[in-house]
Each structure stands twice: as C-alpha cells, then as structure tokens.
Design a protein around this motif. Structure first.
Motif, PDB file in Angstrom:
ATOM      1  N   ILE A   1      34.813  53.887 -13.833  1.00  0.00           N
ATOM      2  CA  ILE A   1      35.797  54.177 -14.886  1.00  0.00           C
ATOM      3  C   ILE A   1      36.271  55.623 -14.762  1.00  0.00           C
ATOM      4  O   ILE A   1      37.457  55.915 -14.872  1.00  0.00           O
ATOM      5  CB  ILE A   1      35.205  53.912 -16.284  1.00  0.00           C
ATOM      6  CG1 ILE A   1      34.838  52.427 -16.427  1.00  0.00           C
ATOM      7  CG2 ILE A   1      36.186  54.327 -17.368  1.00  0.00           C
ATOM      8  CD1 ILE A   1      34.103  52.085 -17.724  1.00  0.00           C
ATOM      9  N   LEU A   2      35.320  56.517 -14.506  1.00  0.00           N
ATOM     10  CA  LEU A   2      35.681  57.934 -14.392  1.00  0.00           C
ATOM     11  C   LEU A   2      36.525  58.216 -13.149  1.00  0.00           C
ATOM     12  O   LEU A   2      37.628  58.748 -13.258  1.00  0.00           O
ATOM     13  CB  LEU A   2      34.423  58.812 -14.364  1.00  0.00           C
ATOM     14  CG  LEU A   2      34.671  60.286 -14.037  1.00  0.00           C
ATOM     15  CD1 LEU A   2      35.628  60.952 -15.023  1.00  0.00           C
ATOM     16  CD2 LEU A   2      33.359  61.074 -14.003  1.00  0.00           C
ATOM     17  N   VAL A   3      36.022  57.862 -11.985  1.00  0.00           N
ATOM     18  CA  VAL A   3      36.675  58.355 -10.767  1.00  0.00           C
ATOM     19  C   VAL A   3      37.981  57.624 -10.478  1.00  0.00           C
ATOM     20  O   VAL A   3      38.777  58.083  -9.658  1.00  0.00           O
ATOM     21  CB  VAL A   3      35.752  58.326  -9.528  1.00  0.00           C
ATOM     22  CG1 VAL A   3      34.474  59.098  -9.801  1.00  0.00           C
ATOM     23  CG2 VAL A   3      35.464  56.919  -9.059  1.00  0.00           C
TER      24      VAL A   3
ATOM     25  N   ILE B   1      41.567  47.542 -17.704  1.00  0.00           N
ATOM     26  CA  ILE B   1      40.679  46.396 -17.876  1.00  0.00           C
ATOM     27  C   ILE B   1      40.601  46.033 -19.353  1.00  0.00           C
ATOM     28  O   ILE B   1      39.821  46.613 -20.103  1.00  0.00           O
ATOM     29  CB  ILE B   1      39.262  46.684 -17.328  1.00  0.00           C
ATOM     30  CG1 ILE B   1      39.330  47.136 -15.851  1.00  0.00           C
ATOM     31  CG2 ILE B   1      38.376  45.446 -17.469  1.00  0.00           C
ATOM     32  CD1 ILE B   1      37.968  47.368 -15.209  1.00  0.00           C
TER      33      ILE B   1
ATOM     34  N   HIS C   1      44.049  54.538 -12.156  1.00  0.00           N
ATOM     35  CA  HIS C   1      44.842  54.255 -13.351  1.00  0.00           C
ATOM     36  C   HIS C   1      44.884  52.771 -13.690  1.00  0.00           C
ATOM     37  O   HIS C   1      45.779  52.328 -14.409  1.00  0.00           O
ATOM     38  CB  HIS C   1      46.263  54.818 -13.242  1.00  0.00           C
ATOM     39  CG  HIS C   1      46.299  56.286 -12.951  1.00  0.00           C
ATOM     40  ND1 HIS C   1      45.993  57.241 -13.884  1.00  0.00           N
ATOM     41  CD2 HIS C   1      46.564  56.964 -11.805  1.00  0.00           C
ATOM     42  CE1 HIS C   1      46.080  58.446 -13.332  1.00  0.00           C
ATOM     43  NE2 HIS C   1      46.418  58.313 -12.073  1.00  0.00           N
TER      44      HIS C   1
ATOM     45  N   PHE D   1      39.937  56.699 -13.183  1.00  0.00           N
ATOM     46  CA  PHE D   1      40.757  56.920 -14.377  1.00  0.00           C
ATOM     47  C   PHE D   1      41.129  55.587 -15.009  1.00  0.00           C
ATOM     48  O   PHE D   1      42.287  55.357 -15.375  1.00  0.00           O
ATOM     49  CB  PHE D   1      42.032  57.709 -14.040  1.00  0.00           C
ATOM     50  CG  PHE D   1      41.935  58.560 -12.814  1.00  0.00           C
ATOM     51  CD1 PHE D   1      40.934  59.504 -12.688  1.00  0.00           C
ATOM     52  CD2 PHE D   1      42.827  58.411 -11.762  1.00  0.00           C
ATOM     53  CE1 PHE D   1      40.829  60.288 -11.550  1.00  0.00           C
ATOM     54  CE2 PHE D   1      42.732  59.190 -10.618  1.00  0.00           C
ATOM     55  CZ  PHE D   1      41.730  60.125 -10.508  1.00  0.00           C
ATOM     56  N   LEU D   2      40.159  54.709 -15.109  1.00  0.00           N
ATOM     57  CA  LEU D   2      40.455  53.401 -15.684  1.00  0.00           C
ATOM     58  C   LEU D   2      40.575  53.479 -17.195  1.00  0.00           C
ATOM     59  O   LEU D   2      40.002  54.354 -17.840  1.00  0.00           O
ATOM     60  CB  LEU D   2      39.351  52.396 -15.306  1.00  0.00           C
ATOM     61  CG  LEU D   2      39.101  52.180 -13.816  1.00  0.00           C
ATOM     62  CD1 LEU D   2      38.032  51.103 -13.617  1.00  0.00           C
ATOM     63  CD2 LEU D   2      40.379  51.826 -13.070  1.00  0.00           C
ATOM     64  N   SER D   3      41.338  52.547 -17.722  1.00  0.00           N
ATOM     65  CA  SER D   3      41.453  52.383 -19.161  1.00  0.00           C
ATOM     66  C   SER D   3      40.840  51.028 -19.506  1.00  0.00           C
ATOM     67  O   SER D   3      41.331  49.990 -19.078  1.00  0.00           O
ATOM     68  CB  SER D   3      42.933  52.426 -19.553  1.00  0.00           C
ATOM     69  OG  SER D   3      43.070  52.129 -20.918  1.00  0.00           O
ATOM     70  N   VAL D   4      39.738  51.061 -20.237  1.00  0.00           N
ATOM     71  CA  VAL D   4      38.975  49.853 -20.544  1.00  0.00           C
ATOM     72  C   VAL D   4      39.007  49.639 -22.056  1.00  0.00           C
ATOM     73  O   VAL D   4      38.640  50.548 -22.809  1.00  0.00           O
ATOM     74  CB  VAL D   4      37.509  50.002 -20.071  1.00  0.00           C
ATOM     75  CG1 VAL D   4      36.708  48.745 -20.398  1.00  0.00           C
ATOM     76  CG2 VAL D   4      37.449  50.310 -18.580  1.00  0.00           C
ATOM     77  N   ASN D   5      39.457  48.491 -22.475  1.00  0.00           N
ATOM     78  CA  ASN D   5      39.583  48.229 -23.909  1.00  0.00           C
ATOM     79  C   ASN D   5      38.988  46.891 -24.284  1.00  0.00           C
ATOM     80  O   ASN D   5      39.445  45.850 -23.819  1.00  0.00           O
ATOM     81  CB  ASN D   5      41.054  48.233 -24.329  1.00  0.00           C
ATOM     82  CG  ASN D   5      41.632  49.624 -24.367  1.00  0.00           C
ATOM     83  OD1 ASN D   5      41.515  50.333 -25.366  1.00  0.00           O
ATOM     84  ND2 ASN D   5      42.227  50.055 -23.269  1.00  0.00           N
TER      85      ASN D   5
END
Lengths: 346, 346
Positions: B277-279, B245, B242, B281-285
């Motif tokens: 990012i998948l494993v 970035i 969670h 559960f990252l939030s990249v913006n």
C-alpha cells in the motif's frame, strides 16, 4: 575551493539492522558542475527513515543505492559555483546532495532557502520534506474534522510533531506515541499533544492498546501511520467506522529484512488487517511525498509563518561530523534520536 | 392467509464452514403486522456471502444473528396486508424478511419493486444490493479511467459481473477470476470480460499471479476486492502505482474462524500488505453498501435500463424450496453457485 570531497558510500547491504560496516567514508576528487548545475558546500544533511529502504536491493518507488554508491539524501549548504541563473555563489540551497561534504546537482533539482525566514536546518525538517509529509498526509488523506481523535507515533519526530501540532490547531484530540518518558513529556509540553503513550513501557500490542484506550475514550478517527509493527496492531481495533489511515512509512518494519519473518509471529495477520479495513469502512492511503511537490509552495506559505511565530515548535537532534552520520542513522532506526535527525557537516 | 409461517433459524454457530446442523427449519405462528408495517408472502430470498459473518458472534458492522434467531437477509414477495399508505395488497416489495416464507417489516424498510421493469428476482441481484455494491464501489472508490486495467474475482457473481460489465463499458481492460471452465467461459462470452482466469487451475498464489500477468501486461490499476485469500496475494504485486482497491468482501476468509490460523501460512503477511500500500501509493477503501442507500435511486435510474435492453447481462442460480436454503448457502460459500444465489420460496 577544495580539490577533494568526503562522502559516505554503501559498503554492504545490511541483513536486518544496518551496522557501521555497511558504510564507508571516502575521499574523492571534487568534480566541476556541468551546464545548469550548482556546486554546493554542504552544511547540514538530513537523516530520514526512508533511507533504510534504499539500502536494500528491493523493488520500491525508488531505485536502491548501488553498492559503493553515495548514500542518498537531502542536504542544505552554500552555493560555491553556479552554472544556473537561479543561484548565485553564497546562496543557501537545499538539494539531493547525499551524505557528503559537497554536492553537485541540476539547479532545477534544488530550491533556494531563505536564511532570514528560519534556521537553515529547518529546510531539512519542519519546513522540509518531513514537515511537508505531515502537512500533506494529514490534509489530503487524513481529512481531519474538529472533535475527532488522531493518533500518531514517533510523536516527537519531524513528521509526527507536525501532524500533531496541525491537528491540534484544527480542534482534534491528539494522542502521541513515543519511546521513553523524556519524549512523552516533550510531546505534551513542547508540542501540545493531549496525551502521549510511552510504547517502551508497554511490551505487547495488547498492553499498548489498553493504554491508548484510556486516552482515546471515543476511539480513533485518524491514525497517521509512520511506524507499523506493534503500534499498528494496537491501534487497529480502536479505529472508528469511517476512519482514515494515511501511510507515509513503517519504520518498525524497515529492518525486518523480507518484511515477513519477524512479523510472522505478531498477532496481526493480513486477513485481520483486511477485515478491519472492510468492517470499519476505513480509508487507507499510501503516499510518498515526492509525488506531491507541486503543493510545497502552499505548504511553505502556510507553515513557515507558524514556525517563525513559534506556534509550530521545532526540535532537532544534530550530530556533529559527516563521519558520525552512519551511527546517527543506526540510532534513528532504533528511535535513538530526539527530534529531527540532522548531521552538521561543515 | 395462512396461520403459520416457515422459517430457518440459526441452530448453532459454525466452527469454520457451516454445516446443515447449524440451521433449523421451524414452523411458527404468523403474527399480524403492526402500525406502519407490511406483511409479505415471500417469493424469492437472497443468499449473500455477508450472511456468513452474521453467524459468528463477532463484532462487526452489524449485530450477529442470535442463536435460535431468524437467518437475516433480503427477500422479495407480494404484499398480503399493509398498514402503510405506501403499499397496497398485491404490490411487490423488497425488504429484510430473512429466510422465511413470510415477513413483517416497517414499510419504511421496504421498497416497491416494479415487476414490469424486470423480473422481480433482479431486485435481489443485478438491480439490488449486489449490483448496487458493484456500481457504487467501482465509481466511488475504484475511480475508473478509460485504458486502465481492472481485476475482479467471483466474476460471474452478481457483484463481479456488474463491476466487470460497467468497467468494460467505460473503456477499461477487464479481467475476471472465477472457479472452473464453465464460469470463465461465461465471464468472457456472457459478461464480455477481456479474459478470465480459472483460479482452480492455479493452485498457488504464484501460479495464479503468473497467469494474471500474461493477461495484464500493463499491470493492474483497480482490484475490486470481494474474495481476499489467494487472489489478493496473487494480485497485490501486480498493482500499479496509484492503484485503487475497493473492498466489499473477502469470502475466501469468511470460513476461516478467527481469520488467522488458516491464513497464517500464506505468504501474504500484514507487513507485506502494508508495504505494498505504501510503496505503490494505493488507495484502499472498505465499504458496506448499507451506508450508501441514498444513492440507490441514482443507481437504479442508470442501470435498470441497461438490464432492460440487455446491455447488462443477468445470471441467476435459483434453488427451489425454503428448506434447501442452507445447502445452497453452504454451496455459495464454496463457490458452488453459478450466478446470483436465490432461493424460490413460493
């Protein structure tokens, strides 16, 4: 009650694509359910791409299946014995029973399935984990707006077809990607996609991108990511500013071993990927649906009626016999299934 | 009023890192401001990493600087002539005046700077675009929570130092990355970081990761991305589930030409990046601050008092003379600046 059960265990860790030798069919004594547990005779088990990850001894959001251990997965069947007030013999239960003829699990890890609401196989697909993945990922991270364009691959699979049908109902232009003419026809005619591109007819990412560009004249606002690889490489330059990419999987890379070598030669490098996110102000979110079960009832309330009245179409690919699960799974990873991959056990 | 002005134009498009030959100092006649415009005598101009992108003829969120065109950028100076009721001669104005001794711009593209609130140089850094970038990216996309761990590189730069100081004030553990002992000391002592790692003392991403791991015993929840490259490769495996970035830049890759070749050999491939990012559960913006100016007044109201009372520290690196701007910019791209890079023009 039978005294033994059949099950498929992980015989070896695959190097790249799994082969039949990586699996073993066993017969073992049937245990009795403990306190609060149920014993279920499995009717149907689910095959899903994420299971490939469990076969590797790699750190992920879930522990790997141990060598010699039961292949994990969801399944649906009939309760034989219940030590829980929440289930009675004869009830239909979905639970983490794995690739097996029978399963024992805590009742709290199972959910009751109403066989009058829909075929019980739908608890594995359109009304189960994959359908919920599409619904949640689209709404939570895709943030769809009428008039936008959405692209999703594996368009006739249980996630892609849910995403496409929901987005279409919200007024989006919906483009699918699938392998082969038959699937592309189904994406349009059964699931109502505006267009569907056959990735097998476009060998390179550049070719695939050119085809996508024709059917996405205003670019792509949402790319619902479940495959990675060539499709991602094709899609990325077409993303519009402020686009969203929910990531629920990357099946094209699951067999790639260290996820490096085979992809090293592709044109999409990490810097290019990162630069696209920056200069287009993309919002990229990885998610795994098991973190979001609290919203499952809401999903079911909303989508089960749509399945019942036919406004959400269902396509299942059912293989007969537990012993055939390994081959069906190998086929799934290569896109050989057509619709939600299910194995009929009993 | 002088009849001519000095300016620096783009003489050639750089191949990789810019050289002095890519710039040219010119003297040109001074135009008169048109309707609604102001003429400003520039006192200080800002040097920022994003300007490297404008030197390439590549599609991005902004058009490239044309060959022979004025190097773009923000600057602050004194209004000489005003054809707008919003500015009077003698007012201090920030605007898009570029690398030049004078600038003309529509008053609507300028903002008045209060010289009694803070030194006017701060309108280019801590109270300008870079500070606002840090404030907005942290709050909007970082979603900081007390007790979490944040990592930011270029820690003594105007973005990194703002992010670190704000996060620290919110109760986060804050780790900086910077090049050289002097900057690392400043990160800790001037800006109050809990720790700062000297990336120049850790040659490989693996080494840098090991050093980070020691000072991030509970992993990393927010990685505020402004550099890319080795730092990203070091950080990614340490991200917690969670994690967030926000991406505002990737200076390590700005000189990489096609953003491919030099990065092709690094261990971080696109599939590895995507898988993380998948494993997790990252939030990249990705974001560019120019899309968010509507929140600038809120930023200024909140942060200007903190600068005034010293709770947000300021570090500026001021080069004297417009003619020295190209070398100062080349240094900036190589991390040679120490604090916000500014050129004193008059």
């Amino acid at each position: 009650m039978s005294e033994t059960m059949a099950r498929i265990v992980l015989a070896a860790r695959p190097d790249g694509a799994p082969t039949l030798d990586d699996f073993r069919l066993e017969t073992v004594p049937l245990a009795a359910p403990g306190k609060g547990e149920v014993l279920v005779r499995v009717r149907y088990l689910s095959l899903d791409p994420y299971m490939r990850g469990r076969m590797d001894d790699a750190k992920s959001y879930a522990a790997p299946v141990p060598l010699g251990g039961l292949m994990e997965g969801g399944a649906v069947g009939e309760v034989v014995t219940s030590n829980s007030p929440h289930f009675a013999p004869g009830d239909i239960a979905f639970g983490p029973f794995g690739w097996a003829s029978h399963g024992i699990a805590p009742a709290s890890h199972c959910r009751k399935v109403d066989p009058d609401q829909a075929e019980i196989t739908t608890s594995l697909g359109v009304l189960g984990m994959p359908g919920f993945t599409g619904w949640h990922g689209l709404n939570e991270f895709g943030r769809p707006q009428s008039g936008e364009t959405l692209v999703v691959a594996a368009a006739t699979g249980p996630v892609g077809s849910m995403v496409g049908q929901l987005a279409k109902s919200m007024g989006l232009r919906v483009i699918g990607i699938a392998g082969g003419t038959e699937k592309c026809v189904a994406a349009r005619e059964l699931f109502g996609f505006d267009a569907c591109i056959d990735h097998s007819a476009h060998g390179s990412a550049d070719d695939l991108r050119a085809a996508l560009k024709e059917v996405c004249p205003e670019g792509i606002d949402i790319y619902f990511e479940n495959v990675g690889g060539k499709v991602l490489e094709a899609v990325l330059p077409l993303m519009n500013p402020h686009g969203r990419i929910p990531i629920c999987g990357m099946i094209a890379w699951y067999n790639a071993g260290g996820l490096g070598e085979s992809a090293q030669d592709m044109g999409l490098t990490a810097p290019k990927l990162w630069r696209n996110i920056l200069v287009k102000f993309l919002s990229v979110n990885g998610f795994i649906i098991s973190n979001h079960w609290n919203r499952f009832p809401e999903f079911l309330n909303q989508v089960a009626p749509l399945v019942a009245d036919g406004s959400i179409a269902v396509k299942e690919d059912i293989t007969d016999g537990l012993e055939n699960a390994p081959q069906a799974f190998i086929d799934l990873l290569e896109g050989g299934n057509f619709g939600k991959a299910i194995v009929k056990v009993a």
